[in-house]
Write a protein that holds these residues in place. Structure first.
Motif, PDB file in Angstrom:
ATOM      1  N   LEU A  88       5.747   0.353  -7.352  1.00 25.58           N
ATOM      2  CA  LEU A  88       3.985   0.628  -6.895  1.00 25.58           C
ATOM      3  C   LEU A  88       2.954   0.297  -7.566  1.00 25.58           C
ATOM      4  CD1 LEU A  88       4.398   4.228  -4.774  1.00 25.58           C
ATOM      5  CD2 LEU A  88       3.688   1.724  -3.855  1.00 25.58           C
TER       6      LEU A  88
ATOM      7  N   LYS B 255       2.600  -3.300  -8.084  1.00 29.72           N
ATOM      8  CA  LYS B 255       1.975  -3.804  -7.148  1.00 29.72           C
ATOM      9  C   LYS B 255       0.454  -3.925  -7.489  1.00 29.72           C
ATOM     10  CE  LYS B 255       4.035  -6.407  -4.173  1.00 29.72           C
ATOM     11  NZ  LYS B 255       4.413  -7.794  -4.161  1.00 29.72           N
ATOM     12  N   ARG B 256      -0.259  -2.181  -7.668  1.00 28.63           N
ATOM     13  CA  ARG B 256      -1.689  -1.756  -7.898  1.00 28.63           C
ATOM     14  C   ARG B 256      -2.067  -3.119  -9.265  1.00 28.63           C
ATOM     15  NH1 ARG B 256      -4.025   2.308  -5.517  1.00 28.63           N
ATOM     16  NH2 ARG B 256      -5.881   1.267  -6.459  1.00 28.63           N
TER      17      ARG B 256
ATOM     18  N   LYS C  98      -3.851  -4.796  -5.407  1.00 30.83           N
ATOM     19  CA  LYS C  98      -3.528  -4.332  -4.094  1.00 30.83           C
ATOM     20  C   LYS C  98      -3.845  -2.940  -3.904  1.00 30.83           C
ATOM     21  CE  LYS C  98      -0.054  -7.990  -2.282  1.00 30.83           C
ATOM     22  NZ  LYS C  98      -0.840  -9.028  -2.080  1.00 30.83           N
ATOM     23  N   ARG C  99      -4.351  -2.863  -2.855  1.00 28.45           N
ATOM     24  CA  ARG C  99      -5.087  -1.020  -2.684  1.00 28.45           C
ATOM     25  C   ARG C  99      -3.060  -0.216  -2.354  1.00 28.45           C
ATOM     26  NH1 ARG C  99     -10.335  -1.083  -1.548  1.00 28.45           N
ATOM     27  NH2 ARG C  99     -11.248  -3.276  -0.780  1.00 28.45           N
ATOM     28  N   HIS C 100      -3.206   0.790  -2.477  1.00 30.34           N
ATOM     29  CA  HIS C 100      -2.917   1.561  -2.768  1.00 30.34           C
ATOM     30  C   HIS C 100      -2.056   1.285  -0.708  1.00 30.34           C
ATOM     31  CE1 HIS C 100      -0.397   5.179  -2.558  1.00 30.34           C
ATOM     32  NE2 HIS C 100      -0.792   6.150  -1.853  1.00 30.34           N
ATOM     33  N   THR C 101      -2.504   1.600   0.025  1.00 29.50           N
ATOM     34  CA  THR C 101      -2.072   1.108   1.168  1.00 29.50           C
ATOM     35  C   THR C 101      -0.787   0.214   1.248  1.00 29.50           C
ATOM     36  OG1 THR C 101      -3.727   2.865   2.672  1.00 29.50           O
ATOM     37  CG2 THR C 101      -2.303   1.435   4.394  1.00 29.50           C
ATOM     38  N   GLN C 102      -1.297  -1.129   0.664  1.00 28.42           N
ATOM     39  CA  GLN C 102      -0.770  -2.449   0.449  1.00 28.42           C
ATOM     40  C   GLN C 102       0.048  -2.272  -0.316  1.00 28.42           C
ATOM     41  OE1 GLN C 102      -4.164  -4.549  -0.916  1.00 28.42           O
ATOM     42  NE2 GLN C 102      -4.631  -5.857   1.233  1.00 28.42           N
TER      43      GLN C 102
ATOM     44  N   VAL D  68       2.196   0.868  -0.942  1.00 31.27           N
ATOM     45  CA  VAL D  68       3.623   1.641   0.189  1.00 31.27           C
ATOM     46  C   VAL D  68       4.093   0.321   0.918  1.00 31.27           C
ATOM     47  CG1 VAL D  68       3.441   3.480   1.309  1.00 31.27           C
ATOM     48  CG2 VAL D  68       1.999   3.731  -0.837  1.00 31.27           C
ATOM     49  N   ILE D  69       3.009  -0.295   1.781  1.00 29.74           N
ATOM     50  CA  ILE D  69       4.032  -1.250   2.940  1.00 29.74           C
ATOM     51  C   ILE D  69       4.461  -1.601   2.083  1.00 29.74           C
ATOM     52  CG2 ILE D  69       3.132  -2.934   4.415  1.00 29.74           C
ATOM     53  CD1 ILE D  69       0.393  -1.434   5.022  1.00 29.74           C
TER      54      ILE D  69
END
Length: 83
Positions: free
Chosen positions: A37, A40-41, A45-49, A51-52
């Motif tokens: 996570l 990706k951040r 990437k946004r949090h939702t992206q 997590v996906i």
């Protein structure tokens, strides 16, 4: 209702052969989730992206376990660097 042949429902991994995850396994997975996570951040990437993306990685592992009929194995440093 769809009937599934018995031969496809059986598994070599019986409940007696597979040990339940202990706290060390769960802590290892949780810490790797945080690493993924955070990475990706950092990529923007946004949090939702993020997590996906993590969910997709976990589903790929689950699919490989089902496809190969193997229990989950904690990645070692050798297998983690190869991936």
């Amino acid at each position: 209702m769809v009937s599934v042949p018995k031969s496809t429902c059986t598994s070599d991994a019986s409940p007696e052969k597979v040990a339940p995850p202990n706290s060390a396994v769960l802590e290892n997975v949780a810490s790797r989730n945080t690493v993924v996570l955070d990475r990706k951040r950092a990529e923007g990437k946004r949090h939702t992206q993020a997590v996906i993306a993590l969910a997709r990685r976990r589903l790929n592992v689950l699919w490989a376990m089902l496809r190969d009929n193997q229990p989950y194995r904690i990645p070692t440093s050798e297998t983690a660097s190869a991936a």
